[in-house]
Design a protein around this motif. Structure first.
Motif, PDB file in Angstrom:
ATOM      1  N   THR A   1      -2.707  27.131  12.580  1.00 51.26           N
ATOM      2  CA  THR A   1      -1.627  27.009  11.602  1.00 51.26           C
ATOM      3  C   THR A   1      -2.151  27.455  10.251  1.00 51.26           C
ATOM      4  O   THR A   1      -3.104  26.877   9.727  1.00 51.26           O
ATOM      5  CB  THR A   1      -1.113  25.561  11.514  1.00 51.26           C
ATOM      6  OG1 THR A   1      -0.752  25.111  12.826  1.00 51.26           O
ATOM      7  CG2 THR A   1       0.102  25.477  10.606  1.00 51.26           C
TER       8      THR A   1
ATOM      9  N   LYS B   1      -4.650  26.339  18.840  1.00 50.18           N
ATOM     10  CA  LYS B   1      -3.451  26.504  18.012  1.00 50.18           C
ATOM     11  C   LYS B   1      -3.885  26.629  16.557  1.00 50.18           C
ATOM     12  O   LYS B   1      -4.579  25.766  16.032  1.00 50.18           O
ATOM     13  CB  LYS B   1      -2.520  25.297  18.191  1.00 50.18           C
ATOM     14  CG  LYS B   1      -1.284  25.334  17.332  1.00 50.18           C
ATOM     15  CD  LYS B   1      -0.471  24.070  17.535  1.00 50.18           C
ATOM     16  CE  LYS B   1       0.710  24.014  16.573  1.00 50.18           C
ATOM     17  NZ  LYS B   1       1.464  22.743  16.722  1.00 50.18           N
TER      18      LYS B   1
ATOM     19  N   ILE C   1       2.236  29.974  13.010  1.00 46.93           N
ATOM     20  CA  ILE C   1       1.432  29.366  14.072  1.00 46.93           C
ATOM     21  C   ILE C   1       1.063  30.443  15.076  1.00 46.93           C
ATOM     22  O   ILE C   1       1.917  31.211  15.523  1.00 46.93           O
ATOM     23  CB  ILE C   1       2.195  28.223  14.763  1.00 46.93           C
ATOM     24  CG1 ILE C   1       2.460  27.083  13.776  1.00 46.93           C
ATOM     25  CG2 ILE C   1       1.423  27.707  15.974  1.00 46.93           C
ATOM     26  CD1 ILE C   1       3.318  25.990  14.330  1.00 46.93           C
TER      27      ILE C   1
END
Length: 251
Positions: A208, A206, A119
């Motif tokens: 991922t 964010k 992440i």
């Protein structure tokens, strides 16, 4: 006689009521003008939420003010609401700067070595993300425009004598956009008093990703070029060292 007096009183009361209504109307208009003068131009809307009575509220950056002064308000024009849903195209320089930040974070995640999911977080303007990817938050390889994302941004290899070991991204990449309120909680001293610092809204992303290892053989042509380059470097270092030793011997 009494009936005449009562009619006069009622007429006076009606006149006074009309005057009061006219006065209230002028006061209301004046208040509306004063409220309208309190409206400020909006530079950009950062986020949207549901307020009281299911009314949309927008987190606005006010033109000419710092991000610390950003606030939620339901009183925005249709142009501001429309530009939040479909932002106007920014300049190519701003887009390239944000794409460079995105690629730097991806490169950092690829260099971590393991093939597990990682992440990453970075500051990224949401209107630029909407311009690049619309409202798609599960990105595949075809979603990245070749104009901004150069070839090889999604892989990282280390070259050895005959082979190259690398790490590749397994698509899709999961994206989440959110607002982080940074700063605040501290105080500053001014004119003999303490004041609390304001929190500043920051547009964050964010990322991922999932990675996989890959090993391939280096082509013969590149191997020969690499060997030639090594020989040149060795010769240069040998000559440099020899010149240094001869200079010391003369001293």
């Amino acid at each position: 006689m009494t009936s005449g007096r009562s009619t006069r009183r009622t007429l006076r009361q009606q006149c006074s009521l009309r005057r009061l209504k006219d006065f209230d109307r002028t006061v209301a208009l004046a208040e509306m003008d004063s409220e309208a003068s309190k409206f400020f131009p909006v530079e950009r809307a950062l986020s949207k939420r549901k307020g009281k009575h299911d009314v949309n509220e927008f987190l606005c950056l006010w033109e000419g003010y710092s991000p610390e002064d950003a606030s939620w308000t339901p009183y925005v024009t249709e142009d501001v609401a429309q530009s939040f849903e479909e932002p106007p195209p920014p300049t190519s320089r701003i887009i390239m700067d944000h794409v460079a930040k995105f690629c730097r974070v991806i490169n950092k995640l690829l260099r971590m070595g393991s093939s597990k999911g990682f992440i990453g977080r970075l500051e990224f303007r949401h209107d630029i993300y909407k311009h690049l990817f619309r409202n798609n938050f599960s990105l595949h390889k075809t979603d990245f425009n070749d104009r901004y994302f150069k070839e090889g941004w999604d892989q990282s290899y280390r070259m050895f004598s005959c082979t190259a070991a690398g790490i590749l991204i397994v698509f899709p990449i999961e994206i989440q956009l959110y607002i982080a309120w940074l700063g605040g909680g501290r105080f500053y001293f001014h004119n003999g008093e303490f004041y609390k610092k304001k929190k500043c809204p920051v547009e964050m992303m964010k990322i991922t990703i999932t990675k996989r290892n890959n090993t391939i053989d280096i082509p013969l042509k590149q191997r020969k070029q690499k060997r030639k380059l090594k020989r040149k470097v060795r010769k240069h270092m040998y000559r440099k060292q020899k010149a240094h030793t001869t200079h010391r011997s003369f001293i």
